[in-house]
Enzyme design. Structure first.
Site, short mmCIF file in Angstrom:
data_model
loop_
_atom_site.label_atom_id
_atom_site.label_comp_id
_atom_site.label_asym_id
_atom_site.label_seq_id
_atom_site.Cartn_x
_atom_site.Cartn_y
_atom_site.Cartn_z
N THR A 198 0.87 -1.18 0.00
CA THR A 198 0.00 0.00 0.00
C THR A 198 0.91 1.23 0.00
O THR A 198 2.13 1.09 0.00
CB THR A 198 -0.90 0.03 1.26
OG1 THR A 198 -0.08 0.37 2.38
CG2 THR A 198 -1.58 -1.29 1.51
N CYS A 199 0.30 2.42 0.05
CA CYS A 199 1.15 3.61 0.04
C CYS A 199 1.94 3.75 1.34
O CYS A 199 2.92 4.47 1.40
CB CYS A 199 0.31 4.86 -0.22
SG CYS A 199 -1.05 5.03 0.92
N ASN A 200 1.53 3.03 2.38
CA ASN A 200 2.22 3.16 3.66
C ASN A 200 3.04 1.94 4.05
O ASN A 200 3.70 1.97 5.08
CB ASN A 200 1.21 3.45 4.78
CG ASN A 200 0.79 4.90 4.78
OD1 ASN A 200 1.57 5.77 4.39
ND2 ASN A 200 -0.42 5.16 5.18
N ALA A 236 -9.26 29.64 -3.62
CA ALA A 236 -8.94 28.27 -4.01
C ALA A 236 -7.83 27.74 -3.11
O ALA A 236 -7.15 28.50 -2.44
CB ALA A 236 -8.50 28.22 -5.47
N GLY A 237 -7.66 26.45 -3.11
CA GLY A 237 -6.62 25.82 -2.30
C GLY A 237 -6.94 24.36 -2.18
O GLY A 237 -8.11 23.98 -2.25
N GLN A 296 -7.53 -3.28 1.35
CA GLN A 296 -6.24 -3.54 0.68
C GLN A 296 -5.69 -4.90 1.08
O GLN A 296 -5.15 -5.63 0.25
CB GLN A 296 -5.25 -2.43 1.05
CG GLN A 296 -5.60 -1.09 0.41
CD GLN A 296 -4.86 0.07 1.06
OE1 GLN A 296 -4.50 0.03 2.23
NE2 GLN A 296 -4.65 1.13 0.29
N PRO A 314 -10.24 3.05 7.30
CA PRO A 314 -10.86 1.79 6.89
C PRO A 314 -10.26 1.14 5.64
O PRO A 314 -10.51 -0.02 5.37
CB PRO A 314 -12.31 2.21 6.61
CG PRO A 314 -12.23 3.64 6.20
CD PRO A 314 -11.03 4.22 6.89
N GLN A 315 -9.45 1.89 4.89
CA GLN A 315 -9.00 1.36 3.60
C GLN A 315 -8.10 0.13 3.74
O GLN A 315 -8.11 -0.76 2.90
CB GLN A 315 -8.23 2.43 2.79
CG GLN A 315 -9.08 3.52 2.21
CD GLN A 315 -9.36 4.61 3.23
OE1 GLN A 315 -8.77 4.64 4.30
NE2 GLN A 315 -10.29 5.50 2.91
#
Lengths: 265, 454
Positions: free
Chosen positions: B47-49, B193-194, B123, B118-119
């Protein structure tokens, strides 16, 4: 039997209140839903009590204070349950159930305990129409009071930027304000009709629409106060916070005028 | 059988390293890993982590070397991470119970960067599915992951670990839901914006917000944003004009002085008949006069307010992790019991084989001496089978139960000695062949119900 049913009803309302309280603090929606189910069971039993009233004495003795308080609690629960079908107001059961418990418990304490003691009924239909309509109005305005209290607490918390404590999950401000508005729309006309039928009742017994009794005077003042509140809400487009304050203060005054004065005099 | 976890995560390795080791398709890697003798089962979670390999092995040291080589050679590619030693410092390793605990904690989102997100469970399920499909995940790792998934569900159900939002954007949406019953028919006004403010707006859109007005200093920017969000564009000059329409106001624009003050909102409220307004001001310096919050029906939150609520929610989640850890420990102990019970399977199978061999030998001998009709033969055969099963039921049940505890090994040893199961000359000795012992799951699983047991 009527007293026993009221005792059981009060126990169910109390159980619903406790379940709802625990559910709210522990953030367990299943407990809050269970509380609503217990409240429904209590309301069903409460309905049975009124059937028993009807069978025990003819016409039904709704004009007694315990019976009318019981009726108010019953109609309040029914009004809340009807609102619950349209909005996510499950958390409000934590306030409705204890209020209903107080009503049923008061009736259980004050109703005659012996089956042989006859209930004091009334000869004409005006007294019953008065009690039914006024109790309906009071019950609706009690729900508005409850929604107002929760609204003010939530408004204060959101303004102070404090997170919701523990796992509490209360209805949105918008939902609470809508409850307030609906309760006022339902409650004030019922209260008005209650006042009118009350005057007819007085006229039937004394020949005058107005005897000047403290109860009558205070009830008229309370009705007039509510009239002003309704006008402020719907004609002057009062904000939700002011409406909540008005609902709380108005109901406190109404309760004093209708029940408090009766108990004091 | 030993469980080994080797990998890197957000605590041990920076993002630029983790992204280099990320694996899009784990199947080829897993196929290669389980093809090695030292790895019996494997699963790769990327995963990304985190990038982690969970392996089941009978040869721990060899498996360790194999997995390290996998990270150094197969995943690192041709440009090593500041030399082999540097990569070694970024890897963590867990063996047996700590390894299983790691799997349980990751599934329950207790090891996540944002605890309770929760993802990770989805995964992990994807990684598990991929491992099963390529044949890398066998009975033991399957059981481990199924147990971890069950534990994760319990943690989510029995704690409030995932209830409170911890990102500024989600906090804004959560606050809006405490004010409004639904976003249907509501209008949002975006000023400036941001990234953060646009994320919040996007989150509101996913909750059902449809009507959006965009105001910007430059008309071109306003139109570009409006096109992106399906909104209508307005210039900053029209701000006061459109303010009464807005139920939610989001501002993030550069400027030294507030663009909207108390008088602007007071006038807007009159036009709105007191209907509430939720104002999110992410601008620094602030775009909205803080005094606006004192007006009835206006709820103003600046960036510090939102961050404060997010931090309080994160604290709440951390408190809930203690409950989550207790649940994970309970579920892990249950899995431990199952794993320990596997040790009893070869002994039980051997014992049954011995009893069956004796039964068949003695039955054969008796039948040769008797002259029985077919139905009588069947009755005798059934009788002998029933006697053997009834005799074995108590010791087998006890062995299974005791094997779930560390001390249960003594019972297994006692059974082997009492029934002479290690004597190769005794009947049924073929059930103790090494191949049979290596695969304890072949045949009777400890929790399977054999109808002939009773």
């Amino acid at each position: 039997m009527i007293v026993a049913i009221h005792q059981l009803t009060a126990a169910l309302y109390l159980a619903a209140g406790l379940l709802a309280g625990v559910g709210l603090v522990l953030a367990r929606p299943t407990l809050s839903r269970a509380a609503v189910a217990v409240l429904v069971a209590g309301a069903a039993l409460h309905g049975v009590a009124f059937v028993a009233f009807h069978l025990a004495a003819e016409p039904p003795p709704l004009t007694d204070l315990p019976a009318s308080v019981s009726l108010m609690a019953f109609l309040g629960v029914l009004f809340y349950l009807s609102l619950l079908m349209r909005s996510r107001l499950t958390a409000l059961v934590v306030g409705v159930a204890p209020m209903a418990f107080l009503g049923a418990f008061f009736a259980a304490l004050r109703l005659p305990h012996s089956e042989h003691v006859p209930f004091v009924g009334a000869a004409s239909s005006w007294p019953h129409a008065h009690v039914l309509l006024a109790s309906g109005g009071l019950a609706s305005l009690a729900v508005a009071f409850l929604a107002g209290v929760v609204f003010l607490a939530e408004d204060r918390r959101l303004k102070a930027k404090r997170p919701m404590p523990g796992g509490l999950r209360l209805p949105s401000l918008e939902a609470l304000d809508r409850v307030n508005a609906v309760a006022l729309v339902v409650g004030f006309p019922l209260l008005t009709l209650g006042v009118l039928t009350g005057m007819m009742w007085v006229e039937g017994t004394s020949g005058r629409f107005w005897t000047g009794a403290a109860h009558e005077t205070w009830s008229m003042v309370a009705w007039a106060v509510y009239g002003v509140l309704v006008a402020a809400r719907f004609r002057a487009h009062q904000g939700a916070r002011q409406a909540a304050i008005a609902a709380v203060a108005g109901f406190a005054f109404l309760l004093f005028a209708v029940i408090g004065v009766g108990l004091l005099t | 059988m030993r469980v080994l976890v080797l990998g890197m995560n957000h605590r041990t390795a920076p993002l630029e390293v983790r992204e280099r080791f990320a694996v899009a398709d784990p199947a080829p890697h897993l196929t290669k890993l389980v093809a090695c003798e030292e790895i019996d089962e494997a699963l790769l979670l990327s995963t990304c982590n985190r990038v982690e390999v969970v392996a089941l092995t009978r040869h721990l040291d060899a498996a360790r070397h194999r997995l390290r080589a996998f990270f150094h050679r197969d995943l690192a590619g041709e440009t090593p991470v500041q030399g082999a030693a540097a990569l070694e410092n970024l890897l963590f390793e867990y063996v047996d119970r700590p390894a299983m605990r790691q799997v349980f904690r990751v599934a329950a989102s207790l090891d996540s960067m944002v605890v309770g997100e929760p993802q990770i469970l989805g995964q992990m399920k994807d990684a598990y599915r991929a491992a099963v499909e390529c044949g890398a995940c066998g009975a033991i790792l399957s059981r481990l992951f199924q147990s971890a998934f069950a534990a994760a569900k319990r943690v989510r159900r029995e704690t409030r670990i995932g209830e409170r939002p911890v990102s500024v954007a989600r906090v804004a949406v959560d606050l809006a839901k405490q004010i409004f019953e639904s976003f249907d028919g509501k209008t949002a006004l975006l000023v400036g914006a941001g990234e953060m403010i646009e994320t919040a707006l996007e989150a509101l859109r996913t909750e059902g917000l449809r009507s959006i007005l965009v105001a910007n200093r430059t008309q071109a920017h306003a139109e570009a944003l409006a096109q992106r969000f399906g909104a209508s564009a307005r210039g900053l000059g029209e701000l006061r004009e459109v303010l009464p329409q807005a139920d939610i106001v989001l501002t993030c624009t550069a400027g030294q002085t507030p663009i909207l003050g108390v008088a602007d909102f007071a006038e807007a409220l009159r036009a709105r008949h007191g209907r509430p307004v939720f104002v999110i001001d992410i601008g620094v310096p602030r775009n909205i006069d803080p005094g606006v919050n004192r007006l009835d029906s206006v709820y103003l939150y600046d960036i510090d307010d939102l961050a404060g609520v997010a931090a309080a929610n994160a604290d709440e989640r951390r408190r809930e992790t203690m409950l989550g850890e207790a649940i994970v420990l309970e579920e892990q102990q249950r899995f431990d019991g199952w794993l320990l019970a596997l040790q009893a399977v070869p002994t039980i199978r051997h014992l049954r084989a011995r009893a069956e061999a004796i039964r068949l030998t003695e039955l054969q001998r008796a039948l040769q001496r008797l002259s029985l009709a077919e139905n009588e033969r069947q009755a005798v055969e059934s009788l002998t089978r029933s006697i053997v099963n009834k005799l074995l039921h108590a010791p087998v049940s006890r062995l299974r139960a005791e094997a779930e505890r560390e001390e249960g090994l003594a019972y297994l040893e006692a059974a082997r000695v009492l029934f002479a199961l290690d004597d190769p000359d005794m009947p049924g000795a073929e059930a103790a062949e090494p191949a049979a012992l290596d695969d304890p799951l072949r045949g009777a699983l400890p929790d399977s119900e054999d109808p002939e047991d009773t």
